[in-house]
Design an enzyme around this catalytic site. Structure first.
Site: not given
Ligand code: NAD
Length: 427
Positions: A107, A219-222
């Site tokens: 990482k 957390g409604y992200g990626n």
């Molecule tokens: P992202 O930034 O696209 O989405 C994260 C979401 O969480 C955002 O909508 C953000 O506004 C929200 N958020 C942040 N703080 C918050 C809080 N206190 N309460 C509620 N929502 C909150 O990121 P992502 O890529 O979706 O990653 C999210 C998690 O998944 C991380 O822990 C990351 O390490 C893990 N992850 C991601 C991947 C990947 O392929 N992107 C793979 C494995 C694990």
């Protein structure tokens, strides 16, 4: 080094130590597994838009490379520090081993706030970081990818700088690249798709029909948006979602694509039509059948664990549950599909990308999806078998529905890493 980050690595070691205990490993082996093979700290001077030079601290940790080259993302966030990167690298060793892909764990990250940097500054920072760690990464050494705060454009700059230094085209140095420069189909939705396959297998194993179940997502992200869509398609109701600005709740269910469109327009799910406003953390404790933490670390803690109402938790975020809360969830008989298994779909399709780059031959959406389904389903079965095998151990309760899948995932992964270290004659 802050106290907070030190404790994150201590927390990250807990399930590893528990798995080592179940496997009866000697303390020297635990010592090797607890110590990252290489931790690199680099300083990156960057010419800022105002003409001044600012120095950023960057990190790359290779935790264990007995099973293959290191693999894991690059995080751009103000809280990045060596202990955080060490924890994330350790989780990658476990994750890659659980799903049986031929990688060790790595990482990286840079302590910075990407939202405050211009595009030009971000590019110069990324190129500086790529140059600083170029001798330690490569398709056969260590293959980064995106994480929080980085995206496919950052990957594009990184691969360009690396290939210039190497003097040849080595696209496989990094994954989650844009399709136009050797990316894989299916990578963008891979983490959510993989978590969906793990959820399907868990539902089948524990005899929980998914149709009609209510789902709450923090957390409604990626990673969250695709799984919401896939669960909706099999008849689940998305009753609560949140992001860093707030949340939306509707016990009748909300449409996942409309939610995503609303967030894309307004930058939050807060204020979604016909929903009740809730806080960022409310999805953890609302009434629901399936809870999906998909934001940050340490969200299910001793403070709120007693209020969790879900029957099943699918951890899309890394490290969302503290060890203390995890123990209580287990005692309450709540099924937890742990992060190292549930969110491994992303790195699995990154592996497919690396394989395709090496072959110079690219797969269709259907091929990627079928292979991902196979790997995630097999990994769940392996973990479940391990849990059953150790059922009589004190680490597990006797009742089948209360098997501790996190320990089982770590046992599965650690055994494979130890087997590799033994085959190499390292221990
Ligand atoms: P992202 O930034 O696209 O989405 C994260 C979401 O969480 C955002 O909508 C953000 O506004 C929200 N958020 C942040 N703080 C918050 C809080 N206190 N309460 C509620 N929502 C909150 O990121 P992502 O890529 O979706 O990653 C999210 C998690 O998944 C991380 O822990 C990351 O390490 C893990 N992850 C991601 C991947 C990947 O392929 N992107 C793979 C494995 C694990």
């Amino acid at each position: 080094m802050s106290g907070k980050s030190t404790s994150l690595y201590q927390k990250a070691l807990k399930p590893l130590e528990k798995a080592a205990d179940v496997l009866g490993l000697e303390s020297e082996i635990i010592g090797v597994l607890s110590s990252p093979e290489r931790s690199l700290i680099v300083s990156i001077p960057v010419r800022m838009d105002d003409g001044k030079t600012r120095v950023f601290m960057g990190y790359r940790v290779q935790h264990n490379m007995s099973r293959g080259p290191a693999k894991g993302g690059i995080r751009y966030h103000p809280s990045v520090c060596l202990d955080e990167v060490k924890s994330l690298a350790l989780w990658m060793s476990i994750k890659n081993s659980v799903v049986g892909i031929p990688y060790g764990g790595g990482k990286g990250g840079i302590a910075c706030n990407p939202k405050e940097l211009s595009e030009g500054e971000l590019e110069r920072l990324t190129r500086g970081y790529a140059a600083a760690i170029a001798n330690f990464v490569g398709p056969d050494r260590d293959i980064p990818a995106p994480d929080v705060g980085t995206n496919s454009q950052v990957m594009g700059w990184f691969v360009d700088e690396y290939c210039k230094i190497a003097g040849k085209c080595l696209q496989g140095v990094i994954t989650a690249k844009p399709l136009s420069i050797g990316g894989s189909r299916g990578r963008e939705t891979a983490t959510g798709r993989g978590a969906f396959f793990a959820t399907l297998e868990a539902a089948k194993t524990f005899d929980i029909p998914l149709k009609g179940l209510s789902v709450s997502i923090q957390g409604y992200g990626n990673v969250a948006q695709p799984i919401a869509r896939y669960l909706y398609e099999v008849g689940c109701k998305i009753v609560a979602v949140s992001d860093s600005k707030g949340g939306a709740y509707n016990p009748e269910g909300m449409h996942p694509i409309k939610l995503a469109d609303f967030k894309a327009k307004t930058r939050s799910v807060k204020g979604f039509p016909d929903s009740e406003e809730i806080t960022t953390s409310d999805p953890v404790t609302v009434d629901c059948d399936i809870l999906i933490p998909a934001a940050l670390e340490n969200q299910i803690t001793q403070k709120n664990v007693d209020d969790v109402k879900a029957r099943m938790i699918v951890e899309e975020a890394n490290g969302p549950t503290t060890p203390e809360a995890d123990k209580i969830l287990h005692e309450r008989g709540i099924i937890v599909v742990p992060d190292v298994l549930a969110n491994a779909g992303g790195v699995t399709v990154s592996y497919f990308e690396w394989v395709q780059n090496r072959m110079g031959y690219y797969w269709s959406d259907e091929e990627v999806d079928a292979r991902l389904n196979h790997i995630m389903t097999s990994a769940f079965k392996d973990v479940y078998q391990t849990a059953k095998q150790h059922e009589v151990d004190t680490s597990f309760t006797a009742r089948e529905k209360q098997l501790h899948l996190r320990t089982a995932a770590y046992v599965t992964a650690v055994k494979r890493i130890v087997d590799a270290m033994q085959a190499l004659g390292r221990i």
